[in-house]
Write an enzyme that holds these catalytic residues in place. Structure first.
Site, mmCIF file in Angstrom:
data_model
loop_
_atom_site.group_PDB
_atom_site.id
_atom_site.type_symbol
_atom_site.label_atom_id
_atom_site.label_comp_id
_atom_site.label_asym_id
_atom_site.label_seq_id
_atom_site.Cartn_x
_atom_site.Cartn_y
_atom_site.Cartn_z
ATOM 1 C CE LYS A 71 48.786 77.360 68.822
ATOM 2 N NZ LYS A 71 49.650 76.405 68.737
ATOM 3 C CE LYS A 95 58.517 82.051 71.308
ATOM 4 N NZ LYS A 95 58.473 80.558 69.853
ATOM 5 C CE LYS A 107 58.126 74.100 68.480
ATOM 6 N NZ LYS A 107 58.101 75.624 68.372
ATOM 7 C CB THR A 191 55.597 84.187 62.611
ATOM 8 O OG1 THR A 191 54.606 83.168 63.314
ATOM 9 C CG2 THR A 191 57.332 83.478 63.641
ATOM 10 C CG ASN A 222 55.697 80.879 57.912
ATOM 11 O OD1 ASN A 222 55.867 81.699 58.861
ATOM 12 N ND2 ASN A 222 54.835 80.463 57.403
ATOM 13 C CB SER A 350 48.048 80.005 66.999
ATOM 14 O OG SER A 350 49.485 80.333 65.789
#
Ligand code: NAD
Length: 416
Positions: A71, A95, A107, A191, A222, A350
């Site tokens: 993820k 994380k 990523k 976030t 963001n 997510s």
């Protein structure tokens, strides 16, 4: 002064090594966790508006998938490198584990300045990324999402391309989608909201009243803008916001709703009324209670760390503090809430999006925010307790908690 090591993979490896040593783990665990399981590099040909073909470099790194499918977001930036994407995927693995998600870490990125592309070129590039990688992506394989310079529209193009190539309506393959295409309520602000929750919890622990706390934020994208908004809702005074070359300042507090409205129409925050333009030097030295770096890696170097006067730093961005700066800030007794915990709200929601996509049932904004809040605070409490029990930093505590869980899963799965 000695030149700093700004290689993000090295700093990640240092943290993992330290965590493995503290946990007295078998040396195999560090071997398994020191580099990505796989990292793919692709060349993406795009037909530009002028008819020429331009080829862009793309990457996808799957760091570890012991706890679940990979993820992690996809970043568009002219300076990205394979090494940086590898490090970012490792931080994602840490994380997801810190907040107990059934997911591993990944990523991706494309080496591009998206501002130089037309909308059509951006769409063809985003679809090209999926064409190059779709065999390695999937709801139960590896799940991209948004990151710096990517957004819901880009996620929608990527999802559509994936559906076309595979013939399956598996929309859980991408997170951060628009609501109309199975996105989750609350994902866009998740976030930043999570950053404000961690900021509030850590403030309570050190006896700082978040109401009227003075906050400086680096980056107003963001994460930075939504962290600012939620911190303001909690009563904090956001007195300064830094962009790449300057900052704006107002000691009475900048009105974040107005600034968000302003930035939706103007790229530059400098034209925002009733604020003073200050240098970055002055920004970092401000007499504030809290700093939220919410731009990119290595924002706070040793030189900047020397200038910082805040009580708390909440890492909204990934890897914003260099290892040398980290030790200076620790010596100055500045509390740092680490990225792998502080900005985990995005991946938490997510994960909710992925769950909702598979259920075909959708939750309200309040349900999502309530679940996110509980999960963030629970994780913070666990990490804070480890920090207190072992008299270590919050960063070390977060890595210990994360590595321990991944190591246990790898052990049960027979990886070592
Ligand atoms: P974004 O592209 O929306 O915003 C980044 C902002 O930082 C932009 O306003 C940009 O102008 C600004 N910026 C870039 N360099 C800067 C500099 N040197 N000084 C000041 N400002 C600068 O990106 P984002 O999604 O907000 O991500 C920011 C960071 O947070 C990244 O490290 C990203 O990996 C991390 N993060 C993002 C999410 C998410 O859900 N978007 C989740 C977890 C972590």
């Amino acid at each position: 002064m000695k030149k700093e090591n700004l290689n993000p993979l090295h700093s990640l490896q240092q943290q993992i090594k330290l965590g493995c040593e503290r946990l007295k783990l078998d040396s195999s665990v560090y071997e398994l966790l020191k580099e990505p399981k796989r990292i793919i590099e692709i060349n993406i040909p795009v037909k530009m508006d002028n008819g020429n073909i331009q080829v862009f470099k793309g990457y996808r790194s799957l760091y570890n998938d012991a706890a679940g499918p990979g993820k992690g977001g996809v970043r568009y930036h002219p300076d990205i490198s394979k090494n940086e994407i590898a490090a970012l995927s490792g931080w994602m693995a840490m994380k997801c584990s810190v907040v107990n998600l059934p997911m591993g870490g990944a990523k991706g990125g494309i080496k591009v300045d998206p501002q130089l592309l037309s909308v059509g070129e951006l769409e063809r590039l985003s679809r090209g990324y999926i064409q190059g990688l779709y065999k390695y992506l999937g709801e139960k394989l590896d799940i991209p999402g948004p990151d710096a310079n990517t957004n819901g529209q880009i996620m929608a193009w990527m999802t559509d391309e994936y559906i076309k190539l595979t013939g399956n309506y598996n929309i859980g393959v991408i997170s951060g989608k628009p609501i109309e295409l199975g996105g989750s309520n609350g994902r866009h602000t998740a976030t930043g909201y999570g950053v404000s929750l961690i900021a509030s919890e850590v403030s309570k622990k050190i006896g700082l009243d978040i109401k009227n706390a003075k906050v400086a934020i680096q980056g107003f994208g963001n994460v930075g803008s939504h962290a600012a908004k939620h911190l303001q809702d909690l009563g904090a005074r956001v007195v300064a916001i830094a962009k790449r070359d300057y900052a704006i300042y107002d000691n009475r507090g900048i009105d974040i709703d107005d600034l968000m409205m302003h930035t939706s129409e103007n790229k530059d925050i400098l034209s925002f009324p009733n604020t003073e333009k200050i240098s970055l030097d002055k920004f970092w030295s401000l007499d504030v209670d809290m700093i939220v770096p919410a731009a990119l890696e290595n924002a706070i170097t040793a030189t900047i760390a020397e200038k910082i006067n805040a009580k708390i730093i909440c890492e909204g961005a990934n890897g914003p503090i260099t290892p040398a700066a980290d030790s200076i800030l620790n010596q100055k007794n500045i509390i740092i809430t680490p990225d792998i915990l502080t900005n985990a709200g995005g991946v938490i929601v997510s994960h909710y999006e992925w769950v909702q996509n598979q259920l075909g049932l959708y939750w309200s904004q309040n349900e999502v925010l309530d679940k996110e809040k509980k999960q963030m605070i629970k994780s913070f409490d666990i990490i804070w307790k480890i920090k207190e029990d072992f008299n270590i930093t919050l960063r070390e505590a977060a890595y210990i908690h994360s590595i321990k869980r991944i190591a246990e899963i790898m052990k049960i799965r027979g990886w070592y």
